[in-house]
Design an enzyme around this catalytic site. Structure first.
Site, short mmCIF file in Angstrom:
data_model
loop_
_atom_site.label_atom_id
_atom_site.label_comp_id
_atom_site.label_asym_id
_atom_site.label_seq_id
_atom_site.Cartn_x
_atom_site.Cartn_y
_atom_site.Cartn_z
N ARG A 114 12.09 -8.00 4.33
CA ARG A 114 12.07 -6.60 4.75
C ARG A 114 12.66 -6.44 6.15
NH1 ARG A 114 6.52 -3.15 4.56
NH2 ARG A 114 6.35 -3.42 6.82
N ARG A 147 12.59 -2.81 10.96
CA ARG A 147 11.41 -2.20 11.59
C ARG A 147 10.95 -3.12 12.71
NH1 ARG A 147 5.97 -0.51 8.20
NH2 ARG A 147 4.70 -1.45 9.83
N ARG A 164 0.00 -8.81 13.55
CA ARG A 164 -0.54 -7.82 12.61
C ARG A 164 -1.45 -8.49 11.58
NH1 ARG A 164 4.93 -5.51 10.70
NH2 ARG A 164 3.74 -4.40 9.11
N LYS A 195 0.83 -1.21 0.00
CA LYS A 195 0.00 0.00 0.00
C LYS A 195 0.86 1.26 0.00
CE LYS A 195 -2.18 -1.07 3.86
NZ LYS A 195 -1.56 -2.35 4.28
N ARG A 248 -9.03 0.73 9.79
CA ARG A 248 -8.70 -0.67 10.09
C ARG A 248 -9.78 -1.36 10.90
NH1 ARG A 248 -2.83 0.24 9.61
NH2 ARG A 248 -1.70 -1.71 9.75
P1 ADP Z 1 1.44 -2.19 7.86
O1 ADP Z 1 0.40 -1.83 6.86
O2 ADP Z 1 2.72 -2.62 7.23
O3 ADP Z 1 0.98 -3.14 8.93
P2 ADP Z 1 1.27 0.44 9.15
O4 ADP Z 1 2.41 1.35 9.00
O5 ADP Z 1 0.01 0.77 8.43
O6 ADP Z 1 1.87 -0.96 8.71
O7 ADP Z 1 0.89 0.25 10.70
C1 ADP Z 1 1.84 -0.08 11.67
C2 ADP Z 1 1.17 -0.19 13.04
O8 ADP Z 1 0.62 1.06 13.42
C3 ADP Z 1 0.01 -1.18 13.14
O9 ADP Z 1 0.43 -2.49 13.36
C4 ADP Z 1 -0.75 -0.59 14.35
O10 ADP Z 1 -0.11 -0.90 15.56
C5 ADP Z 1 -0.60 0.89 14.13
N1 ADP Z 1 -1.70 1.45 13.31
C6 ADP Z 1 -1.55 2.07 12.10
N2 ADP Z 1 -2.74 2.45 11.60
C7 ADP Z 1 -3.68 2.07 12.51
C8 ADP Z 1 -5.09 2.15 12.57
N3 ADP Z 1 -5.79 2.71 11.57
N4 ADP Z 1 -5.73 1.65 13.66
C9 ADP Z 1 -5.04 1.08 14.67
N5 ADP Z 1 -3.71 0.95 14.67
C10 ADP Z 1 -3.01 1.43 13.61
#
Ligand code: ADP
Length: 190
Positions: A127, A133, A144, A13, A88
């Protein structure tokens, strides 16, 4: 034009969002990036969320909804937003619809990148070795992925019912996926 890039962690994404920022001048709203910035700045918010994120769990709806709300005027001025990693949960999706409706706007399209779990696990192993990370470690990544499957994937019928959903094969090359997204964006909509 407001677009949601939807899909599991590591679906690509962020990569696709960055390209759309360049080609379409839209604003990229990634709640993950915003939360990582908060952690890097050492703010109170950053301290509250760092452990949760490291474990791969979702932070609370209220926090991410507020982060997004603060950025909506900027996105509106640019002509549209690419939402990445948000919403989410169903509560986040409903809050987003309400916030946009309040501003006389709406979500126009939800593009779902479909990638199977096995491919995601492989991508993330590579990655993690490169980026380090913290939440890319195998245990957190599993959390996740589980959070996606149990809390986020149920949004698909919500957007399908609203006739917003387009599915794209996320297993191809970056360019192939980009082409499919462009096609979805440029197709006439009902
Ligand atoms: P990825 O899509 O690779 O999992 P993100 O950068 O979107 O990574 O998110 C990393 C972390 O940030 C998530 O695992 C969560 O802990 C937090 N997070 C990000 N966006 C949200 C959201 N919309 N609601 C709840 N937690 C979020």
């Amino acid at each position: 034009m407001n677009l949601i890039l939807f899909g599991p962690p590591a679906a690509g994404k962020g990569t696709q969002a960055k390209r759309l920022v360049e080609t379409r001048k839209m604003v990229h709203l990634s709640t993950g990036d915003m939360l990582r910035a908060a952690i890097a700045s050492g703010s109170e918010l950053g301290k509250r969320v760092s452990g949760i994120m490291e474990r791969g769990e979702l932070v609370s709806d209220g926090i991410v909804i507020e982060l997004i709300e603060q950025r909506l005027p900027e996105a509106e001025a640019a002509g549209g937003a690419i939402f990445d990693g948000f919403p989410r949960t169903l509560a986040q999706a409903q809050a987003l619809d309400e916030m946009l409706a309040h501003r006389g706007s709406r979500i126009d399209l939800v593009v779902r990148l479909k990638v199977d779990d096995e491919a995601l696990m492989q991508r993330i192993a590579g990655r993690y070795a490169e980026s380090g990370r913290p939440d890319d470690n195998p245990e957190s990544f599993k959390v996740r992925l589980d959070a996606y499957n149990s809390q986020t994937a149920p949004l698909l019928p919500y957007y399908e019912n609203h006739k917003k959903l387009v599915q794209v094969d996320g297993m191809g090359s970056i360019d192939d996926v980009a082409g499919a997204i462009d096609q979805a964006l440029d197709a006439p909509r009902w």
